[in-house]
Design a protein around this motif. Structure first.
Motif, PDB file in Angstrom:
ATOM      1  N   LEU A   5       0.480  10.987  -7.826  1.00 22.98           N
ATOM      2  CA  LEU A   5      -0.790  10.253  -7.809  1.00 22.98           C
ATOM      3  C   LEU A   5      -0.590   8.814  -7.340  1.00 22.98           C
ATOM      4  O   LEU A   5      -1.371   8.305  -6.529  1.00 22.98           O
ATOM      5  CB  LEU A   5      -1.446  10.282  -9.192  1.00 22.98           C
ATOM      6  CG  LEU A   5      -2.791   9.570  -9.299  1.00 22.98           C
ATOM      7  CD1 LEU A   5      -3.837  10.227  -8.415  1.00 22.98           C
ATOM      8  CD2 LEU A   5      -3.255   9.555 -10.742  1.00 22.98           C
ATOM      9  N   TYR A   8       0.034   8.843  -3.637  1.00 25.60           N
ATOM     10  CA  TYR A   8      -1.236   9.096  -2.933  1.00 25.60           C
ATOM     11  C   TYR A   8      -2.070   7.819  -2.864  1.00 25.60           C
ATOM     12  O   TYR A   8      -2.603   7.481  -1.800  1.00 25.60           O
ATOM     13  CB  TYR A   8      -2.013  10.212  -3.627  1.00 25.60           C
ATOM     14  CG  TYR A   8      -3.456  10.215  -3.254  1.00 25.60           C
ATOM     15  CD1 TYR A   8      -3.863  10.658  -1.990  1.00 25.60           C
ATOM     16  CD2 TYR A   8      -4.431   9.739  -4.121  1.00 25.60           C
ATOM     17  CE1 TYR A   8      -5.191  10.636  -1.619  1.00 25.60           C
ATOM     18  CE2 TYR A   8      -5.762   9.723  -3.759  1.00 25.60           C
ATOM     19  CZ  TYR A   8      -6.139  10.161  -2.511  1.00 25.60           C
ATOM     20  OH  TYR A   8      -7.449  10.136  -2.145  1.00 25.60           O
ATOM     21  N   LEU A   9      -2.192   7.111  -3.969  1.00 22.40           N
ATOM     22  CA  LEU A   9      -3.000   5.877  -3.983  1.00 22.40           C
ATOM     23  C   LEU A   9      -2.422   4.823  -3.045  1.00 22.40           C
ATOM     24  O   LEU A   9      -3.170   4.149  -2.327  1.00 22.40           O
ATOM     25  CB  LEU A   9      -3.108   5.331  -5.405  1.00 22.40           C
ATOM     26  CG  LEU A   9      -3.960   6.171  -6.357  1.00 22.40           C
ATOM     27  CD1 LEU A   9      -3.872   5.632  -7.773  1.00 22.40           C
ATOM     28  CD2 LEU A   9      -5.403   6.215  -5.887  1.00 22.40           C
ATOM     29  N   GLU A  12      -3.192   5.903   0.494  1.00 21.13           N
ATOM     30  CA  GLU A  12      -4.617   5.742   0.792  1.00 21.13           C
ATOM     31  C   GLU A  12      -4.956   4.274   1.051  1.00 21.13           C
ATOM     32  O   GLU A  12      -5.658   3.947   2.017  1.00 21.13           O
ATOM     33  CB  GLU A  12      -5.433   6.289  -0.387  1.00 21.13           C
ATOM     34  CG  GLU A  12      -6.830   6.682  -0.070  1.00 21.13           C
ATOM     35  CD  GLU A  12      -6.948   7.880   0.840  1.00 21.13           C
ATOM     36  OE1 GLU A  12      -7.083   7.654   2.067  1.00 21.13           O
ATOM     37  OE2 GLU A  12      -6.944   9.014   0.364  1.00 21.13           O
ATOM     38  N   VAL A  13      -4.450   3.392   0.220  1.00 29.44           N
ATOM     39  CA  VAL A  13      -4.704   1.952   0.404  1.00 29.44           C
ATOM     40  C   VAL A  13      -4.073   1.472   1.708  1.00 29.44           C
ATOM     41  O   VAL A  13      -4.691   0.709   2.471  1.00 29.44           O
ATOM     42  CB  VAL A  13      -4.188   1.142  -0.810  1.00 29.44           C
ATOM     43  CG1 VAL A  13      -4.177  -0.348  -0.515  1.00 29.44           C
ATOM     44  CG2 VAL A  13      -5.041   1.434  -2.030  1.00 29.44           C
ATOM     45  N   SER A  88      -7.182  11.528   2.183  1.00 29.54           N
ATOM     46  CA  SER A  88      -7.900  12.660   1.595  1.00 29.54           C
ATOM     47  C   SER A  88      -8.786  13.343   2.639  1.00 29.54           C
ATOM     48  O   SER A  88      -8.938  14.572   2.619  1.00 29.54           O
ATOM     49  CB  SER A  88      -8.734  12.213   0.393  1.00 29.54           C
ATOM     50  OG  SER A  88      -9.709  11.281   0.782  1.00 29.54           O
TER      51      SER A  88
END
Length: 143
Positions: A5, A8-9, A12-13, A88
Motif C-alpha cells: 500500500l 502504491y501511494l 501514485e503521488v 490505478s
C-alpha cells in the motif's frame, strides 16, 4: 500488505507529480477526468459483454468459470478506474481490455487451482454414492 500500500501511494503521488510538472494542474485534472470517463464507459461495455457471455454459457449448460472470473476482473478494473490517480487508471484499463484481462484470468485460475489442491490434499472420490478415500481404490475402478 502495508508495504505494498505504501509503495502504491508513493507511485501514485510520483505519477501525478510527474504529469503535473509536464502538463500543468489543469491538464493533469483533465487527464484524470478523461481517464475516469473513458474507463467507466469501457467498464460498462465490457461488463455488459461479460454478462451476455455468462448467460449464453449458462443456458448452454457449460461451466462458466471464465465468464464469472471476467466479470469479477471487470468490476475490479472499473473500481480501479474510479480511484483517482494514473497508476490505478492504468491497472484498471489493463483489466478492462480483453487481451490483457485474459492473461490475468489465466493466471488467477491457475493460482486458484493450485491453492485448492494444496488446501485439500486428501481427495475423496464418490463412486455409486459411496464415499471412498483416494488411497483406497474401489474394485470396479482398479480394473
Amino acid at each position: 500488505m502495508a508495504v505494498v500500500l505504501l509503495l502504491y501511494l508513493v507511485a501514485e503521488v510520483a505519477a501525478v507529480w510527474a504529469v503535473g510538472s509536464a502538463v500543468g494542474i489543469l491538464g493533469t485534472l483533465g487527464l484524470l477526468l478523461a481517464g475516469a470517463v473513458l474507463g467507466s464507459w469501457l467498464a460498462r461495455r465490457e461488463g455488459a459483454r461479460a454478462a451476455r457471455a455468462f448467460m449464453t454459457t449458462a443456458r448452454a449448460g457449460r461451466p462458466a468459470h471464465n465468464e464469472v472470473t471476467d466479470g469479477m476482473l471487470i468490476a475490479f478494473g472499473g473500481l480501479l478506474i474510479m480511484v483517482p490517480g494514473f497508476v490505478s487508471d492504468l491497472a484498471g484499463l489493463f483489466l478492462l481490455f480483453p487481451p490483457t484481462r485474459a492473461l490475468v484470468r489465466r493466471a488467477w485460475l491457475r493460482r486458484a487451482e493450485r491453492r485448492m489442491a494444496a488446501a485439500n490434499p486428501n481427495r475423496v472420490i464418490v463412486v455409486d454414492s459411496e464415499i471412498v478415500p483416494d488411497d483406497q481404490r474401489h474394485p470396479i475402478i482398479e480394473g
